[in-house]
Design an enzyme around this catalytic site. Structure first.
Site, PDB file in Angstrom:
ATOM      1  NE  ARG A 143      -4.208  -1.639   0.285  1.00 21.41           N
ATOM      2  CZ  ARG A 143      -4.323  -2.730  -0.462  1.00 21.41           C
ATOM      3  NH1 ARG A 143      -3.385  -3.015  -1.359  1.00 21.41           N
ATOM      4  NH2 ARG A 143      -5.374  -3.515  -0.343  1.00 21.41           N
TER       5      ARG A 143
ATOM      6  CD  GLU B 170      -3.358   3.181  -5.114  1.00 23.28           C
ATOM      7  OE1 GLU B 170      -4.386   2.513  -5.382  1.00 23.28           O
ATOM      8  OE2 GLU B 170      -2.324   2.688  -4.651  1.00 23.28           O
TER       9      GLU B 170
ATOM     10  CG  HIS C 258      -3.691  -0.805  -6.627  1.00 17.82           C
ATOM     11  ND1 HIS C 258      -3.982  -0.192  -5.434  1.00 17.82           N
ATOM     12  CD2 HIS C 258      -3.623  -2.140  -6.331  1.00 17.82           C
ATOM     13  CE1 HIS C 258      -4.089  -1.093  -4.475  1.00 17.82           C
ATOM     14  NE2 HIS C 258      -3.875  -2.298  -5.002  1.00 17.82           N
TER      15      HIS C 258
END
Ligand code: NAP
Length: 296
Positions: A210, A239, A258
């Site tokens: 993360r 994000e 991601h």
């Protein structure tokens, strides 16, 4: 799901439906969605990470949270390894060079990368994905593997020859530092400016966990100042990555959006695992992949 439950589809405009639900299944569910959900007994998240949930609050309310860890381990480890290789060999930068028609002669030292095989791989967080990355490194690329984890992982050590280290030692000894530790209050900014300063100047930093596990402004500084050589990133503090992020303009960064588990078969297996979690717990009374066993 429909053979076992009455299923309602929920979007942002129908969050109220959660208040009458016994269970919820989905991805990227904000915790506030469960406020006032008095009937809720189970949540099945289609992900391995569960940092967006207030697990203590769910446990207090006896709501069981289940995740899908095993289904995406190997796929996410593949992505981590592709970031290691792409950053070390400058694949994205040099592939663009060809596509832009700039390849007009021999490639000199200014285009050289660094080797991956035979180097030292440091894995921060040595659970499912960390061990899967270590297997690729040790068995496929002859790498020496070091790991930092709160408990010893003897089985993975036996498979990969990995040696456990304190974080500072791992950072000092590794050519590649790959972060796979879950985000939690203990791991926020686990890697900050002091940690980047401990890394080798030719080290490559890879984060598939993360974004908040690393201090992103410290990372940018480390990349700009040559404290480390490069970074391969699947995750970011914010994000989607904001347009003004300096990471977008650094040639020594390979950044992807991601996509750790973004493979059709894997996403299908994750969804199937989340459905199985609900059916096994609510219909058969056999809880699987429970994040907060105290809620049972
Ligand atoms: P996992 O099997 O639960 O492994 C996590 C490991 O981290 C465990 O070995 C755990 O140690 C260790 N750990 C946890 N907190 C720690 C701490 N404070 N200090 C040191 N070690 C700590 O999880 P996983 O399946 O490998 O997934 C790891 C993370 O990757 C997920 O939480 C998620 O955030 C991320 N992820 C990202 C993507 C992506 O798309 N980029 C995809 C999947 C997962 P113990 O065994 O001792 O508890």
């Amino acid at each position: 799901l429909e053979s076992h439950f009455e299923v309602r589809r929920i979007d942002d405009s129908s969050l109220a439906a959660v208040r009458n639900a016994d269970a919820v299944i989905g991805v990227g569910m904000p915790h506030r969605m469960f406020d006032g959900a008095e009937r809720l007994r189970a949540i099945a998240t289609i992900s391995a990470g569960y940092d967006s949930f207030d697990v203590e609050d769910l446990t207090r309310r006896r709501i069981v949270l289940m995740n899908t860890p095993g289904a995406l381990t190997e796929t996410t480890a593949d992505l981590a390894f592709s970031l290691i290789l792409a950053t070390a060999r400058r694949i994205v930068e040099l592939a663009d060079y060809v596509k832009e028609g700039r390849w007009t002669g021999g490639m000199g030292p200014e285009s050289f990368g660094v080797d991956v095989h035979g180097k030292t791989l440091g894995v921060v967080g040595f659970g499912r994905i960390g061990a899967a990355i270590a297997r690729r490194g040790a068995l496929g690329f002859g790498m020496r593997v070091l790991y930092y984890n709160r408990s010893a992982k003897l089985e993975a050590e036996a498979q990969t020859g990995a040696q456990r280290r304190e974080l500072a030692e791992l950072l000092r000894e590794s050519d590649f530092v790959c972060v796979t530790v879950p985000l939690s209050p203990e791991t926020v900014h686990l890697i900050g400016s002091a940690e980047f300063a401990q890394m080798r100047p030719h080290a490559i930093f890879v984060n598939i966990a993360r974004g908040q596990v690393a201090d992103e402004s410290a990372l940018v500084q480390a990349l700009q100042n040559g404290t480390i050589l490069g970074a391969g990133l699947d995750v970011f503090e914010k994000e989607p990555l904001p347009l003004e992020s300096p990471l977008r303009n650094l040639p020594n960064v390979v950044a992807v959006p991601h996509i750790g588990s973004a493979v059709a078969e894997t996403r299908e297996a994750m969804a199937a695992s989340a459905v199985e979690n609900l059916v096994s717990y609510l219909i058969e009374g056999k809880p699987l992949n429970v994040v907060n066993p105290n809620a049972l």
